[in-house]
Structure formats: C-alpha cells, structure tokens
Scaffold this active site. Structure first.
Site, short mmCIF file in Angstrom:
data_model
loop_
_atom_site.label_atom_id
_atom_site.label_comp_id
_atom_site.label_asym_id
_atom_site.label_seq_id
_atom_site.Cartn_x
_atom_site.Cartn_y
_atom_site.Cartn_z
N SER A 55 0.84 -1.20 0.00
CA SER A 55 0.00 0.00 0.00
C SER A 55 0.87 1.25 0.00
O SER A 55 2.08 1.18 0.17
CB SER A 55 -0.92 0.01 1.23
OG SER A 55 -0.18 0.35 2.39
N SER A 113 0.78 3.73 2.24
CA SER A 113 0.73 4.43 3.53
C SER A 113 2.07 4.99 3.98
O SER A 113 2.12 5.85 4.85
CB SER A 113 0.20 3.48 4.62
OG SER A 113 1.14 2.47 4.91
N SER A 142 -3.02 6.79 5.93
CA SER A 142 -2.39 5.76 6.75
C SER A 142 -3.29 5.35 7.91
O SER A 142 -3.77 6.20 8.66
CB SER A 142 -1.04 6.26 7.29
OG SER A 142 -0.47 5.32 8.17
#
Length: 261
Positions: free
Chosen positions: A74, A76, A219
């Site tokens: 991801s 984040s 996040s």
C-alpha cells in the site's frame, strides 16, 4: 486462512532433519550390510531430506534471526516506500526471538524515534504492518492541524512543494511534500491539506510505541487503533532490494539498493 510460513519452515526443517539423522544412525548401516559390498540405493525420502535439510535450515536461521523480506502492498509510507518495493527487515535490531513461538530470548535494543518498523497489526496479528515510530514509552504524542508534537514540542517541517507521483503512486499527485526532522532523522512526508484526519494527544505506555505512516492522510496507524506492543515488533526496515510497480510499467531501477531512512 493465513499461511504461516515460519511454522512451515520449522516443520520442514524438523522432518527432513529427523529423517536424515535417523537414516544415518540406524538404517544406512543395515542397508550397507545387506548389500554385501554392492551399491545400495537410498530411499527417496532420505535422498530428498539429505539434499534439502541444509538449505531449509539455513533459510530458517537467516529469516528468523538475520533478515526477512517483505513487499510493500500500500501507499501508507509514501514517499519513503512505494507500492511494489521489496524490502529487507533486520530481525535482530530489537532482540532475537524464537520462530513460531515468537518469544524474545536476547535483548539487543529497542526502537528509536524515526525508525521504520515492521510489526504485527495489534487488531489482527496475522497481518504485518510497516510504519514509522514517532513516540517511544513515556512520550506525550500530539497531532493537530497536520503537525506532529512530541512532549509539547512541534516537530520541524519544511515544505518541498507539490508531490508528483507516477504508477501506483499517481493518486497522491498534488499532495503537499514536506521534509520532517524527527529527533535528527530526516525524512519526507505527504499531507493533503484539505483532508480531515484523526487528531489528539496520548502518553505512550510502557513497552508500547506510537507509529504513523509517512503518508499522513492515507495511513491506518496508531491515531486510529492505538499503540504497538514490543511483543508485536518484527524488526527494522533497512533496505530496498527490488521494486516492481504493476501500475507503473515494471521495475523502477533507481529504487533498487536504496537504504530506508
């Protein structure tokens, strides 16, 4: 059902080791005696165990006590880590732990502010997360109006303009790119000025750590689900050994071999 790779490694090491050792101590001599000087053929299980045990054992030791590979799924931790980065995590930075049992047997250190750490998600320990440590035990951590505070002091930020992303990171184009200095650890962060996020203040409990993603508004971190216990730590991320961006045309060669700050 999650795949428990450490348990599989331990089981494979045990099975191949036992088969190889048992054959060497008991059955190999019997086969040699029965052959009356001729060649004897090892059973397939013994041959495979003798071949694979050393390899599996070395992988188990390296993965459990030295370094473990992970893939970033991801955004984040953008811009520090991008989707498709393959990283190595130092397994002995915060103490040696037994595989599967995950019991710490040797204390070697503890996370510092600014460390990028891999840990087991407290809400579901079968999932690995990666974030940056911003608060250590005893710290009062605050986050207000896109600004991080440690023990009442604002953490220095410096604007670097507008972020331009590509591949999987293109969705963050237009975000504010900033330098942040966390106790001497210089790193970049992304914030989306007009977005709303969790704000508040907390004193980090003993044996716990407050973690945040560098992509502050994208996040899922300690602001939402709390602190990370020492027992959930996996290790410190330190190296990008490969990158493959499925949305960006393949390998980003410039990222390979980069250290993680």
């Amino acid at each position: 059902m999650s795949f428990d790779f450490p348990a599989v490694l331990v089981l494979a090491t045990l099975v191949t080791g036992v088969i190889w050792a048992a054959d060497a101590m008991f059955f190999a001599k019997c086969r040699a005696a029965q052959a009356s000087g001729g060649e004897t053929k090892e059973p397939v299980a013994v041959e495979w165990s003798r071949s694979f045990f050393p390899v599996i054992f070395v992988v188990l030791i390296l993965r459990s006590f030295v370094a473990e590979p992970f893939r970033i799924p991801s955004g984040s931790m953008m811009p520090t880590l991008l989707v498709g980065d393959f990283i190595l995590v130092n397994k002995f930075s915060y103490g040696l732990r037994l595989p599967v049992a995950d019991t710490k047997v040797i204390e070697l250190g503890s996370p510092k502010r600014g460390d990028v750490v891999v840990f087991r998600y407290p809400k579901n320990p079968s999932i690995d997360y990666i974030k940056r440590v911003v608060g250590i035990p005893g710290d009062k951590v605050g986050y207000f109006n896109k600004q991080l505070y440690i023990n009442g002091n604002p953490i220095k930020q410096k604007s670097k303009g507008v972020y331009i992303g590509d591949g999987a990171g293109a969705e963050m184009t237009g975000a504010s790119l900033r330098d942040e200095s966390l106790e001497g650890v210089e790193h970049e962060i992304l914030v989306v000025p007009d977005s709303n996020g969790m704000e508040g203040e907390i004193v980090v409990p003993k044996g716990q750590y407050f973690v945040m993603g560098d992509n502050r508004d994208r996040s899922n971190d300690s602001r939402y689900w709390g602190t990370v216990s020492d027992k959930h730590l996996v290790g410190k991320a330190f190296f990008i050994w490969m990158n493959w961006d499925w949305n960006g045309g393949g390998v980003q060669w410039q990222r390979i071999g980069s250290s993680i700050d």
